[in-house]
Design a protein around this motif. Structure first.
Motif, PDB file in Angstrom:
ATOM      1  N   ARG A  83       0.862  -1.184   0.000  1.00 25.63           N
ATOM      2  CA  ARG A  83       0.000   0.000   0.000  1.00 25.63           C
ATOM      3  C   ARG A  83       0.899   1.235   0.000  1.00 25.63           C
ATOM      4  O   ARG A  83       1.851   1.291   0.774  1.00 25.63           O
ATOM      5  CB  ARG A  83      -0.932  -0.013   1.220  1.00 25.63           C
ATOM      6  N   ASP A 184     -16.124  -1.221   5.938  1.00 26.72           N
ATOM      7  CA  ASP A 184     -16.305   0.161   5.478  1.00 26.72           C
ATOM      8  C   ASP A 184     -15.222   1.048   6.118  1.00 26.72           C
ATOM      9  O   ASP A 184     -15.079   1.069   7.344  1.00 26.72           O
ATOM     10  CB  ASP A 184     -17.696   0.642   5.892  1.00 26.72           C
ATOM     11  N   PRO A 185     -14.450   1.792   5.318  1.00 30.32           N
ATOM     12  CA  PRO A 185     -13.365   2.607   5.892  1.00 30.32           C
ATOM     13  C   PRO A 185     -13.850   3.758   6.764  1.00 30.32           C
ATOM     14  O   PRO A 185     -13.050   4.344   7.499  1.00 30.32           O
ATOM     15  CB  PRO A 185     -12.628   3.128   4.656  1.00 30.32           C
ATOM     16  N   GLU A 192      -5.902   1.575   8.502  1.00 31.07           N
ATOM     17  CA  GLU A 192      -6.091   2.164   7.179  1.00 31.07           C
ATOM     18  C   GLU A 192      -6.605   1.117   6.190  1.00 31.07           C
ATOM     19  O   GLU A 192      -6.072   0.012   6.097  1.00 31.07           O
ATOM     20  CB  GLU A 192      -4.753   2.729   6.696  1.00 31.07           C
ATOM     21  N   ARG A 193      -7.635   1.483   5.434  1.00 30.74           N
ATOM     22  CA  ARG A 193      -8.229   0.511   4.504  1.00 30.74           C
ATOM     23  C   ARG A 193      -9.094   1.236   3.475  1.00 30.74           C
ATOM     24  O   ARG A 193      -9.380   2.428   3.602  1.00 30.74           O
ATOM     25  CB  ARG A 193      -9.080  -0.525   5.261  1.00 30.74           C
ATOM     26  N   ASP A 194      -9.500   0.497   2.446  1.00 25.87           N
ATOM     27  CA  ASP A 194     -10.441   0.994   1.446  1.00 25.87           C
ATOM     28  C   ASP A 194     -11.215  -0.202   0.923  1.00 25.87           C
ATOM     29  O   ASP A 194     -11.031  -1.331   1.395  1.00 25.87           O
ATOM     30  CB  ASP A 194      -9.727   1.751   0.320  1.00 25.87           C
ATOM     31  N   ASP A 196     -11.235  -1.050  -2.372  1.00 27.54           N
ATOM     32  CA  ASP A 196     -10.702  -1.391  -3.688  1.00 27.54           C
ATOM     33  C   ASP A 196     -10.544  -2.905  -3.791  1.00 27.54           C
ATOM     34  O   ASP A 196      -9.793  -3.514  -3.023  1.00 27.54           O
ATOM     35  CB  ASP A 196      -9.357  -0.700  -3.890  1.00 27.54           C
TER      36      ASP A 196
END
Length: 243
Positions: A83, A184-185, A192-194, A196
Motif C-alpha cells: 500500500r 467500510d473505511p 487504514e483501509r479501502d 478497492d
C-alpha cells in the motif's frame, strides 16, 4: 532439398508460436472479463445492505453487508500486502454475527518497519455494528511454504496466504467461508483501509491491452510465415518456367 527443409522448419516454429500467442491473448481476455465482472458486482453491491447470513447464501462474489455481532479471540496478519508503495500486513479478526454467521473481517493495513517487526495489535473491537463488502480474499499467488506461522503474541498468526481451512483450525472457529468482509473505511475501528477490490493488480483495461499485443504477435508471425511461403512458391514457379 535444403530450402524445403528450411521451409518446413519455419512452419514448425511458426505454428506453435501462433498457437501460444493466441492462448496467452485468450487468457488475458478471460482475466479482463473476470475482473470487470468483479467491479460490476461491487458497484451493484454498494446499493445492498444484506445481513451476513443472507450475503453468504446469495449468489455472486460480492455483496453489501450491514449486520451486528461480536469479534472473537484471535487475529491473523496477512503478509506481503502493499500500500502506498510500502510493504505491510492486513489485519483480520474472526467475527460472529448475531445470526451465528461467521467469517474473517478485514480491519485494515499496517506498514511493517525495515526489520519486519510485527505490530502489537490493540484489543478486538467491542460488539456492535459492521458494514462493508463481502468479497473474495486477496489472491494467494504461488503457494510456497506454510500458510501460517505462530507469532510471539498469543492468539496471533502470520499468514502467507488466505487458506480458510488452516485459518479456521488455528482460530478454533470450525469452518470459514472463502470470502472476507471488507470493512467500510468510515467505521471508527481498525486501521487504514479501502474497498478497492483490485489492489496491486492490473485493471481490466490493461488485460485488454496485453491481449491485443499477444494477438498482434500471433498475426505478425502468421503474416511473415505466409509472405515467406508466397515468395518460396513464386521462386519455385519461376524455376519451373525457366526450365
Amino acid at each position: 532439398m535444403m530450402r524445403q527443409h528450411t521451409r518446413l522448419l519455419g512452419w514448425l516454429l511458426a505454428v506453435p508460436a501462433i498457437v501460444l500467442f493466441c492462448l496467452l491473448g485468450h487468457w488475458q481476455l478471460q482475466r479482463m472479463t473476470e475482473k470487470q465482472a468483479l467491479l460490476d458486482a461491487a458497484a451493484a453491491a454498494a446499493q445492498q445492505a444484506l445481513s451476513l447470513a443472507e450475503a453468504l447464501q446469495a449468489p455472486g462474489p460480492v455483496h453489501g453487508v450491514a449486520d451486528r455481532g461480536r469479534f472473537l479471540p484471535g487475529a491473523v496478519l496477512l503478509d506481503n500486502q502493499m500500500r502506498h508503495g510500502r510493504a505491510g500486513v492486513k489485519v483480520y479478526r474472526p467475527f460472529r454475527a448475531e445470526s451465528g454467521a461467521l467469517l474473517l473481517v478485514d480491519l485494515g493495513w499496517r506498514a511493517l518497519p525495515p526489520d519486519r517487526q510485527l505490530p502489537r495489535l490493540p484489543p478486538a473491537p467491542p460488539p456492535g455494528a459492521v458494514r462493508g463488502l463481502l468479497a473474495p480474499p486477496p489472491a494467494a499467488g504461488l503457494a510456497l511454504g506454510p500458510a501460517l506461522t505462530a507469532t510471539a503474541q498469543p492468539g496471533q498468526w502470520l499468514a502467507s496466504r488466505y487458506a480458510a481451512p488452516e485459518l479456521a483450525a488455528v482460530l478454533g472457529v470450525g469452518t470459514l467461508p472463502d470470502r472476507v468482509l471488507r470493512l467500510d473505511p468510515t467505521l471508527p475501528i481498525g486501521d487504514e483501509r479501502d474497498l478497492d477490490l483490485l489492489p496491486n493488480t492490473l485493471p481490466p483495461q490493461r488485460h485488454l491491452g496485453y491481449a491485443v499485443q499477444w494477438f498482434g504477435l500471433a498475426l505478425a508471425v502468421l503474416v511473415v510465415a505466409l509472405l515467406l511461403e508466397v515468395r518460396h512458391r513464386r521462386r519455385r514457379a519461376g524455376r519451373a518456367a525457366g526450365g
